[in-house]
Structure formats: C-alpha cells, structure tokens
Design a protein around this motif. Structure first.
Motif, PDB file in Angstrom:
ATOM      1  N   ALA A 313      -9.689 -41.007  39.714  1.00 47.34           N
ATOM      2  CA  ALA A 313      -8.626 -40.644  38.770  1.00 47.34           C
ATOM      3  C   ALA A 313      -7.639 -39.792  39.474  1.00 47.34           C
ATOM      4  O   ALA A 313      -6.644 -39.324  38.646  1.00 47.34           O
ATOM      5  CB  ALA A 313      -9.121 -39.998  37.380  1.00 47.34           C
ATOM      6  N   THR A 314      -7.445 -39.696  40.753  1.00 44.72           N
ATOM      7  CA  THR A 314      -6.492 -38.798  41.264  1.00 44.72           C
ATOM      8  C   THR A 314      -5.752 -39.452  42.165  1.00 44.72           C
ATOM      9  O   THR A 314      -6.329 -40.007  43.028  1.00 44.72           O
ATOM     10  CB  THR A 314      -7.113 -37.547  41.803  1.00 44.72           C
ATOM     11  OG1 THR A 314      -8.130 -36.897  41.058  1.00 44.72           O
ATOM     12  CG2 THR A 314      -6.242 -36.501  42.504  1.00 44.72           C
ATOM     13  N   GLY A 315      -4.472 -39.495  42.002  1.00 41.90           N
ATOM     14  CA  GLY A 315      -3.697 -40.041  43.093  1.00 41.90           C
ATOM     15  C   GLY A 315      -3.896 -39.623  44.542  1.00 41.90           C
ATOM     16  O   GLY A 315      -4.054 -38.473  44.645  1.00 41.90           O
ATOM     17  N   GLY A 316      -4.019 -40.529  45.358  1.00 39.63           N
ATOM     18  CA  GLY A 316      -3.916 -40.315  46.739  1.00 39.63           C
ATOM     19  C   GLY A 316      -5.336 -40.106  47.158  1.00 39.63           C
ATOM     20  O   GLY A 316      -5.631 -39.828  48.374  1.00 39.63           O
ATOM     21  N   TRP A 317      -6.333 -40.335  45.874  1.00 35.45           N
ATOM     22  CA  TRP A 317      -7.812 -40.174  46.380  1.00 35.45           C
ATOM     23  C   TRP A 317      -8.433 -41.559  46.201  1.00 35.45           C
ATOM     24  O   TRP A 317      -9.826 -41.687  46.215  1.00 35.45           O
ATOM     25  CB  TRP A 317      -8.539 -39.015  45.815  1.00 35.45           C
ATOM     26  CG  TRP A 317      -8.056 -37.762  46.500  1.00 35.45           C
ATOM     27  CD1 TRP A 317      -7.238 -36.801  46.031  1.00 35.45           C
ATOM     28  CD2 TRP A 317      -8.976 -37.102  47.337  1.00 35.45           C
ATOM     29  NE1 TRP A 317      -7.056 -35.739  46.775  1.00 35.45           N
ATOM     30  CE2 TRP A 317      -8.171 -35.978  47.636  1.00 35.45           C
ATOM     31  CE3 TRP A 317     -10.279 -37.151  48.111  1.00 35.45           C
ATOM     32  CZ2 TRP A 317      -8.565 -35.013  48.321  1.00 35.45           C
ATOM     33  CZ3 TRP A 317     -10.432 -36.451  48.678  1.00 35.45           C
ATOM     34  CH2 TRP A 317     -10.144 -35.197  49.259  1.00 35.45           C
ATOM     35  N   ARG A 318      -7.849 -42.482  45.576  1.00 34.34           N
ATOM     36  CA  ARG A 318      -8.456 -43.672  45.330  1.00 34.34           C
ATOM     37  C   ARG A 318      -8.752 -44.647  46.427  1.00 34.34           C
ATOM     38  O   ARG A 318      -8.106 -43.987  47.493  1.00 34.34           O
ATOM     39  CB  ARG A 318      -7.583 -44.365  44.372  1.00 34.34           C
ATOM     40  CG  ARG A 318      -7.322 -43.888  42.984  1.00 34.34           C
ATOM     41  CD  ARG A 318      -6.570 -44.914  41.945  1.00 34.34           C
ATOM     42  NE  ARG A 318      -6.186 -44.199  40.847  1.00 34.34           N
ATOM     43  CZ  ARG A 318      -5.142 -43.729  40.439  1.00 34.34           C
ATOM     44  NH1 ARG A 318      -4.124 -43.591  41.471  1.00 34.34           N
ATOM     45  NH2 ARG A 318      -4.884 -42.783  39.526  1.00 34.34           N
ATOM     46  N   GLY A 319      -9.507 -45.472  46.296  1.00 35.80           N
ATOM     47  CA  GLY A 319      -9.604 -46.462  47.467  1.00 35.80           C
ATOM     48  C   GLY A 319     -10.622 -45.899  48.465  1.00 35.80           C
ATOM     49  O   GLY A 319     -11.528 -45.268  48.186  1.00 35.80           O
ATOM     50  N   ARG A 320     -10.091 -45.830  49.861  1.00 37.59           N
ATOM     51  CA  ARG A 320     -10.894 -45.329  50.856  1.00 37.59           C
ATOM     52  C   ARG A 320     -11.505 -43.966  50.709  1.00 37.59           C
ATOM     53  O   ARG A 320     -12.934 -43.889  50.775  1.00 37.59           O
ATOM     54  CB  ARG A 320     -10.262 -45.370  51.953  1.00 37.59           C
ATOM     55  CG  ARG A 320     -10.402 -46.729  52.915  1.00 37.59           C
ATOM     56  CD  ARG A 320      -9.649 -46.629  54.309  1.00 37.59           C
ATOM     57  NE  ARG A 320      -8.860 -47.879  54.500  1.00 37.59           N
ATOM     58  CZ  ARG A 320      -8.192 -48.058  55.492  1.00 37.59           C
ATOM     59  NH1 ARG A 320      -8.363 -47.221  56.379  1.00 37.59           N
ATOM     60  NH2 ARG A 320      -7.722 -49.119  55.776  1.00 37.59           N
ATOM     61  N   ARG A 321     -10.719 -43.247  50.341  1.00 35.33           N
ATOM     62  CA  ARG A 321     -11.016 -41.704  50.268  1.00 35.33           C
ATOM     63  C   ARG A 321     -12.462 -41.552  49.312  1.00 35.33           C
ATOM     64  O   ARG A 321     -13.423 -40.890  49.336  1.00 35.33           O
ATOM     65  CB  ARG A 321     -10.101 -40.720  49.779  1.00 35.33           C
ATOM     66  CG  ARG A 321      -9.235 -40.272  50.946  1.00 35.33           C
ATOM     67  CD  ARG A 321      -8.524 -39.099  50.684  1.00 35.33           C
ATOM     68  NE  ARG A 321      -7.327 -38.835  51.288  1.00 35.33           N
ATOM     69  CZ  ARG A 321      -6.568 -37.938  51.263  1.00 35.33           C
ATOM     70  NH1 ARG A 321      -6.659 -36.992  50.443  1.00 35.33           N
ATOM     71  NH2 ARG A 321      -5.490 -37.626  52.059  1.00 35.33           N
ATOM     72  N   ALA A 322     -12.117 -42.242  47.859  1.00 36.78           N
ATOM     73  CA  ALA A 322     -13.309 -42.037  46.828  1.00 36.78           C
ATOM     74  C   ALA A 322     -14.441 -42.667  47.609  1.00 36.78           C
ATOM     75  O   ALA A 322     -15.637 -42.206  47.354  1.00 36.78           O
ATOM     76  CB  ALA A 322     -12.636 -43.034  45.680  1.00 36.78           C
ATOM     77  N   HIS A 323     -14.379 -43.919  48.326  1.00 39.74           N
ATOM     78  CA  HIS A 323     -15.496 -44.552  48.977  1.00 39.74           C
ATOM     79  C   HIS A 323     -16.293 -43.569  49.969  1.00 39.74           C
ATOM     80  O   HIS A 323     -17.376 -43.672  50.088  1.00 39.74           O
ATOM     81  CB  HIS A 323     -15.420 -45.733  49.464  1.00 39.74           C
ATOM     82  CG  HIS A 323     -15.062 -46.845  48.489  1.00 39.74           C
ATOM     83  ND1 HIS A 323     -16.157 -47.495  48.004  1.00 39.74           N
ATOM     84  CD2 HIS A 323     -13.956 -47.225  47.790  1.00 39.74           C
ATOM     85  CE1 HIS A 323     -15.997 -48.496  47.143  1.00 39.74           C
ATOM     86  NE2 HIS A 323     -14.496 -48.201  46.952  1.00 39.74           N
TER      87      HIS A 323
END
Lengths: 354, 568
Positions: A313-323
C-alpha cells in the motif's frame, strides 16, 4: 496409549507413494514444457486472460454465469474489457480447459490430485496410528505442511488454470518432502508431556496451515521476480524474447495478485496460530509470551508479512520490493523451523531430532 | 518523499470523486498521507516531523527495525529466560560480554532501544489511525459521490433496457441496491431512500437520472479495529509488567512452602507489585512421579509427569489435593501454579572429624542432561570441624559405565541410582559476605581429600581419608520446580488479540465498492436504457466482478416485478 503399528505402516507406505506420484507429476509438468503441443501462441493469451480473472478486470466469466443464470434476452450486456474471450461458466470451462491444455497437463493434473490424495491419507492415518494430531515432531510437521501446500496448490491450479506453475510448486514440494523422508524421518510414537494437550491440534494446525500457504506464496514470489526481471531485461533489450519457459507462466502482474491473495489468506491463519500458541504457552509455562527463540521468530515472521502488506500500500514499495519482503518473511519462517527449533535450545525444543 | 503516489492519470490536487482502482491518496488501502507534497513546504518543524513519523514509509522502516531488533534476543542468552546461561556467557566471553551488556543485549526485550522502536511504531500507528477513524466517521455520514457521466469507462459496466421511464427505472434500481444495504444517493425522489438536496430536483426534468450506491465501510472499520487492538495488546502487556509477578520455588518431596517472598527462591514482581500482593496459599509436595517409555525407538522419552500436591488457599483453610501436571496448572487464589521442572535430590548425611552429624538432608541436583537425568550438585557442610567439608557430585538415576570409565546414565528413571563425589576440605568461603549459590561451591581455599572421585550406591558410606569424617548416600528424593504467575493484563490481552484477528479478517474479506446507475429515455415513448457502472476501491482480494455481474443481472431482472407494482 501405544502406537497402532499397522496404521503407522499404512501411513509410511502412502507417504512414499505420494512422493513417487508427485515426482511423476513434476515429470509430466516438465514434459508439458518440453514436448507439449505448440498450442501456446494462441492459447496462452487466452489462458492468461482466464488467470486474469484474478486481476479483477475481466468481467468475463462472471457475466457468463449471470447469463446462464436465466436472465431474459434483454439482460445485461457487458461492455467490460476484455470484450473478447468471453468465457463460458467456470464449471463448463474447467474440463474444457484441461482438455485444451493437452495430454501432458492432463496426466500431470491427474497425478497431482492422486498424489495429494495419497499424501492426505498418509497424514490422516499417521494421526490415527498415534492417537493425536499428526504434527508432534519436525518430520510430521513437514509432511503435514507440504500436504497443505499440495492441497492449496491443486485448488489454485484448478481455479486459475495455472498448470504452468505446476513444475515449480510441485517440484518444491517434492524436494521438501523428499528431504523430510530421508533426513529427518521419525518413527511414529507418542509425544512428550509438554505436547500432550489439545492445543497441539489447534496451535500447530494453524502454524502448519499457514506455513503451507506461505510456502506457495514464496514459490510464486520467486516466479514473480524471475518473470519480472526477465521481462524488464527484454524490455531493455538485454535479453532475447521468446524464453519458452517464462513466456508460458502467468505475467508478473498476475503472479503478484495471486501472491497477495495467498498471503492475505495465510496471514490471519498465522496470526491465529500465534495467538493460540500464546494461550497454550500460558497453560503450559505460566506466561503467554516469554520471548522464547521460536516465539521470537514467529513474531519476526509476523512482522515481516505485516511489512509486506504495508509495502503493497506504499508507493515505491509495490512490486519487486514487496516480494523481497515476503520472501525474507518466508526465509525467517524456514529459519525458525530448520535452525531455531533444531539447534537453539528453548522451550520449543520438540523437533525430536536429538 | 511521496508515500502514496497518485497515478499519473489522476490529478492529485482534485478531490478524487471516482478514483481508479487502487489509485488516489484517499483510498482506504493507502490511507497514509503523502508526506511531502509541495504546498506543505512551509510547515513548521513539528508538523513536518509529525508527518514524517506518521507516514507509511516510516511505519515500514520501523517494522523492519522491529523484526531486526528482535533477532539478537533469540541468539544471545537472555536474563529473563536463562540467567545461568548469561552468567556462563560472561565467563566464556569475558571481553565481549560487558559490551553486549552495555547495549542491553542480554535483556533485548526490556532494553531502551527496543522500547524506542516499538514505541515509535505505536506513535506512528496512533498518528495514522486516529485521523483515519475520524475520517471514517465522517465518510459514514456523507452520501457517496455523484454518479460519473460516462459509466462505461469504469472497470465494470453493463447496460440494460427497462420498460419503465428513466425516473422510475432508477428508483427501482435504488430499491434493489438499498435492499443490499448500499448507501444511496440519487437525484430521483424515491420516497424510501434519501435523496440529494432539493436544488438538484429542479433540473431533473431535462437531465438523466442517476444513482450512486456505496458499500463496504466495514473494511476500513476492520482495519482500524485491528490497529487499535494492537495498541490495546501493548497496554495490556504493560499492565501485566507493572502489576503482575512471577514466583519460583523448588520443592523436594515432603517439603512445603507458603507463598511469601522470604519462602520463595525467586520473586520477580512487576514494577508496581510487592510481596504483599502475593496470594496467601501454601503448597506441600507429597510425591512426584515421572514415567518414561521403556522400550522401542522412543525409549527414555518422558510419557507423563505428575506432582501430587496438597494446598490450602488461605492459611488455616481446608486442605485440598491436586495432581499438578504439565499443561494442567493449579488455579489457586487467582494465581496459576505451574509444574516447570523436576529432578533428583540425593539424600546425604555428613559426619565431621568429631563424629557429629553436620549435614543430613535431601540436596537438589540440577539435571545436566534431561534425556538421561544425569545431574550435578554440591553438598556444603560449613559446620564441620575442624575443617569445613564440601562435595561436588554427579547423580545418575541408572548407572552405567561410560566410555573411559566415566559414570553415565542409561535411563532417566531411577533404576540403579548412584552418585560420584569429589570431596574437599578447607574453607568454603561462605563467611566472605558475598551470597553464594547453593548449587555452586568455591573451592579456591579447599583441597581435595582424594585424587579420584568416589562412587557410591544408596546406603553406602564413604569414610574420608585422614579422619576428616564420613558421608553417607542415604537415598534419593525427587524435586519439582513450581512457578506461580499472576498477570492482570492477560485476559484483556487475549480479548484484544481476538479483536485484532476479527478486524483483519473483516478488512481482508470486505471490499469497499460503488455501483452507479444512469438512465436515459429510450428512443421510443416508454422505456429507458440504463447503464450500470461498478468500481471496487479496494479489490485486491478480488471477486468484485462476480458481485457486480450478479447485481447487474438483478437490476435488469427485477424490473418486471417493480413494473407490476407501479402499474397496480
């Protein structure tokens, strides 16, 4: 209460059978990649839109079922994207989808279902053989959690037609179960007094379930990163497009959604398991939370999966970083099972590997 | 520094009337404010700091720090769990240990830096959750936004033809959606549903009729309940730490103790608890039995522990007996008493050089190996004359000769008990004023009475050389360690944990969604064409498209019933 040796032997036989059948299923899934009939170019797109059901953009299948639900001719005409590929209702399409997928997939799916059934029989008979929940030591815990992972994956595979994930997920299950059988096998037996509580079947069941579910999310996360990195390289001109393997599995966005759904299923179960563990700790040790190493690592895992949910739910952290976060979360879980519970002395030292 | 990026297609300054799915800073799934949008440049420092600390990015970093900070406590021994191991660590790492101690690494979860992490996290949480709670209350009082003009552009849409005129068709749709507990807003007067301000009605004649419906406020409510419950758990933990206590006592068979600070081995009161808060019970250990699996692969594994105790809840009250077992604590006076450990206490009788009995009691030995119950301990006879006597011993319940002639135990139950003693004479150093552990002996001012350890079986006596005296291994008893705990915070903590679980389940299952309907007159005289649009603001868990299709079908399908009603 003693051990019912006959049932214990039945359980062992079914466990070995499950392992063999799983291995064959992996071979069949791999065979599909290698020799499956070249239907993909056209079908793969369609297949992915079916998986895209979870991307919550296609109103296709739902609208289809609404039509079959007896709405008159002036019923709703959906204009939802994608207007093409309006699928028949799910029930009808499952058998057709399996047919469409070819012989290799048909065989692999059948073997997967058979393997999971055998695995489930093995776990259940073990429980009856020892008169308790069949997850009282490390070996039993791993066989049970792989069983959960197997059941959950077969469901996901059939629900989202995700055959292409079979070789990876089933492969991971085969490796884990195979190591359990060879390295940490423990004969059926009663458990120590500390584990003689009905909380064993509540706390450890929840932990087993959620571990199995997080296991699936972990494999999906690895696939996501692989796909995402590959597609980024293709986009940057650093890699050749047409990698057969990666072109066939669902897109990064779809894997992302599927991972998220898997984790929001697993997270409350894990939370419940930790709470149940705290209640049991109060019953057995006199305090609901005493920062025992295993408790600490269960907490760390919980915090990391919570961080994953916040990252999404945080911009810049979705996608790869979240994974990355959820993969670290699973790593902490695996570390807890494989290292903390085995090598670090604490109140949870029940692995039975001494 | 923006935490929640609004998608490029949406102007972040404009109120997002119909934000695309997942976009916009106001969606419940991305509720934290952007921390650095341009107009906030001239904020005072404290406002800026507050925004930083309540931003999602800070929360994320603090979550990582919390996970990271918890790790050392699982690797380095902790005073709260195993003080003996901490002592051992100081002995084996003399250079490193003081430094670890300086950073609180032997008490990580009570250390200031760990507290700093979780307190900052909870401040961040409060700063985020409290404004959101007010926002939710506000939202629940305001009707949903007007229906957008082009519903076909929404993620989900459908059209159908109704035989009713537009106004009635929208009213019928409103009653359908109202029946599904949607909050409604419409420019059609329906009588049963709230309508928009009267001014809107005036131009209703020449415009299309529309309906907005919203549902799923419970999602945000569940999310807030989860976070507030975590705060509740923290408070309960603090209450337990302040007013609770833990009291340890080792009891040998036949011994009893009253629950007073002086009778206890260890008393760990909370910061605001004192000895007078202890419950007034007393407990006698009648006997203890441990049963083990005797054959097969799991031989030696414990099967059951049972401590038979007699207790009185208040002094002078009726005595009751209970079988105290693992997982079955004894509940007395609102306090729970747990069976935590057990061991053997060999009984020794020591006579000194003058023939006087200077020691005659059961001596608890501490298990060094719980799988065989090989235990060690010391016997100290400070009253022996002319020289004090001391013995370091190993007790084995089932004696076998190990490799190299050492004494070993083959089984945890006492089938062939034996002790091996090393005798010392000299000064035990107990007058130095420093408190000494009863499980340890300072041999610096003592000399061995014999070069070799002396092996003894029950009933045997060892006459010490040089007429120093003798020691008899009379037999053995068993001991248990009991822990009594009181924690006023644990009940409420469980309640908050259950609420947190409920909250997170609700927030994962419920989705916030809007359905819009617009009706225009069909080309013919009667009838209208209706467009239905659907938008799930938080549909990460998916499934809205199915619900939307069901609703669309119902809207289209229920027309005839309504028509007959209006016709009648």
């Amino acid at each position: 209460m003693g051990v019912n040796e006959t049932l214990a032997n039945v359980s062992s036989d079914f466990m070995i059978a499950a392992l063999l059948i799983y291995s064959l299923a992996v071979l069949a899934f791999a065979g599909d990649f290698a020799f499956g009939r070249p239907r993909r170019a056209a079908v793969a797109v369609k297949q992915q839109t079916r998986i895209a059901e979870l991307a919550s953009v296609g109103a296709g299948p739902a609208a289809g079922s609404a039509v079959s639900g007896g709405v008159p001719a002036d019923g709703p005409r959906t204009t939802a994207p994608p207007p093409a590929n309006v699928l028949p209702s799910r029930q009808a399409s499952l058998s057709r989808a399996i047919n469409d997928a070819g012989n290799w997939v048909r065989v692999a799916v059948a073997l997967s279902v058979l393997g999971v059934t055998s695995h489930l029989i093995a776990v259940v008979t073990r429980g009856f053989a020892v008169h308790r929940a069949p997850w009282g030591n490390m070996y039993e815990f791993v066989t049970a959690l792989t069983c959960v992972a197997g059941i959950f994956f077969v469901y996901v595979m059939l629900r989202y037609r995700a055959w292409s994930l079979g070789v990876f997920v089933m492969g991971a299950i085969v490796i884990t179960l195979g190591l359990a059988e060879t390295v940490i096998y423990t004969a059926a037996g009663p458990v120590v007094p500390a584990l003689q509580s009905y909380w064993l079947s509540i706390h450890v069941t929840a932990m087993t379930l959620s571990t199995g579910i997080f296991f699936i999310a972990f494999v999906l996360g690895i696939l996501y990163l692989t796909t995402d990195v590959y597609r980024a390289r293709v986009a940057a001109g650093k890699a050749e497009p047409g990698n057969g393997l990666l072109e066939r599995i669902p897109s990064a966005a779809q894997l992302d959604k599927l991972t998220y759904r898997t984790i929001i299923f697993g997270f409350p179960v894990w939370t419940f398991g930790v709470i149940a563990g705290a209640i049991w700790a109060d019953e057995a040790w006199g305090h609901y939370w005493s920062w025992d190493p295993v408790e600490t690592w269960a907490f760390i895992t919980w915090v990391l999966y919570a961080a994953y949910l916040h990252a999404r739910a945080t911009g810049g952290w979705r996608g790869r970083r979240a994974h990355y976060i959820q993969i670290i979360g699973f790593a902490s879980l695996a570390f807890n099972i494989l290292v903390v519970q085995v090598f670090i002395t604490g109140m949870h030292s029940y692995a039975g590997l001494g | 520094m923006t935490d929640v990026h609004a998608p490029a297609s949406v102007n972040p300054g404009a109120p997002p009337q119909t934000p695309p799915e997942g976009g916009g800073s106001a969606t419940p799934d991305s509720p934290r404010r952007p921390s650095g949008v341009p107009q906030q440049k001239n904020l005072p420092l404290w406002r800026w700091a507050w925004r930083q600390i309540t931003s999602m990015r800070t929360a994320l970093v603090l979550l990582f720090l919390l996970a990271l900070g918890a790790i050392p406590g699982s690797i380095i021994p902790q005073t709260g769990n195993d003080p003996a191991q901490v002592q051992q660590y100081f002995i084996s790492h003399p250079a490193l240990a003081p430094w670890l101690s300086r950073f609180g690494l032997f008490d990580v979860y009570g250390s200031p830096w760990f507290a700093a992490i979780y307190l900052l996290l909870f401040i961040s949480l409060v700063g985020c959750v409290v404004p959101r709670t007010f926002r939710l209350v506000g939202q629940s009082r305001t009707p949903p936004p007007k229906a957008p003009r082009f519903l076909g552009r929404l993620p989900h849409s459908a059209t159908y033809v109704s035989p009713l005129p537009p106004q009635e068709a929208v009213a019928a749709a409103a009653s359908v959606l109202g029946g599904h507990h949607f909050r409604l807003r419409t420019n059609v007067s329906t009588g049963t549903t709230p309508s928009s301000p009267p001014g809107k009605k005036a131009d209703a004649g020449d415009k299309t009729f529309w309906l907005s419906a919203e549902k799923g406020y419970l999602r945000e409510a569940g999310n807030l309940l989860f976070h507030l419950s975590l705060l509740g758990i923290l408070i309960c933990v603090a209450v337990g730490g302040l007013f609770g206590y833990k009291a340890d006592k080792l009891l040998v068979e036949g011994q009893s103790y009253a629950d007073t600070p002086s009778a206890l081995d260890d008393f760990y009161p909370g910061r605001l608890a004192t000895g007078s808060d202890l419950a007034p019970f007393d407990i006698t250990l009648n006997n203890f039995t441990a049963t083990y699996i005797t054959s097969g692969q799991n031989a030696g594994q414990p099967a059951a522990y049972n401590a038979n105790v007699t207790y009185t809840a208040t002094s002078g009250g009726a005595a009751k007996t209970d079988d105290l077992q693992v997982n079955h604590p004894l509940n007395v006076d609102g306090v729970k008493v747990y069976l935590i450990g057990h061991g053997f206490a060999p009984v020794f009788s020591v006579t000194d050089a003058q023939g006087k009995v200077v020691y005659d009691q059961a001596t608890p030995f501490i298990p060094a190996d719980t799988s065989t119950m090989l235990s060690d301990g010391v016997v100290k006879a400070p009253n022996a004359a002319p020289e004090q006597l001391g013995f370091m011993g190993v007790f084995v319940p089932t004696a076998v000769e190990g490799s190299g002639g050492t004494l070993n135990s083959a089984f945890p139950a006492a089938e062939n008990p034996a002790v091996s003693l090393i005798g010392y004479s000299g000064n035990l150093g107990m007058d130095s004023g420093l408190p000494q552990s009863v499980y340890q002996m300072d041999t610096t001012a003592m000399t061995k009475v014999a070069a070799q350890p002396h092996l003894m079986f029950p009933g045997q006596t060892w006459k010490l050389p040089n007429g120093l005296g003798s020691i008899t291994f009379v037999g053995y008893k068993q001991w248990v360690s009991l822990t009594a705990t009181y924690d006023p915070g644990q009940g409420p903590a469980l309640a908050f944990a259950a609420l947190a679980l409920l909250g997170i389940l609700v927030s994962f299952v419920v989705r916030r969604r809007r359905v819009f309907v617009r009706a225009v007159a069909a080309d013919g005289n009667r009838g209208s064409i209706l467009t239905v649009g659907g938008l799930a603001r938080t549909d990460a868990s998916g499934g809205f498209e199915e619900e939307f299709a069901r609703l669309a079908a119902e809207l289209a399908g229920t027309e005839p019933t309504n028509q007959s009603e209006t016709g009648a």
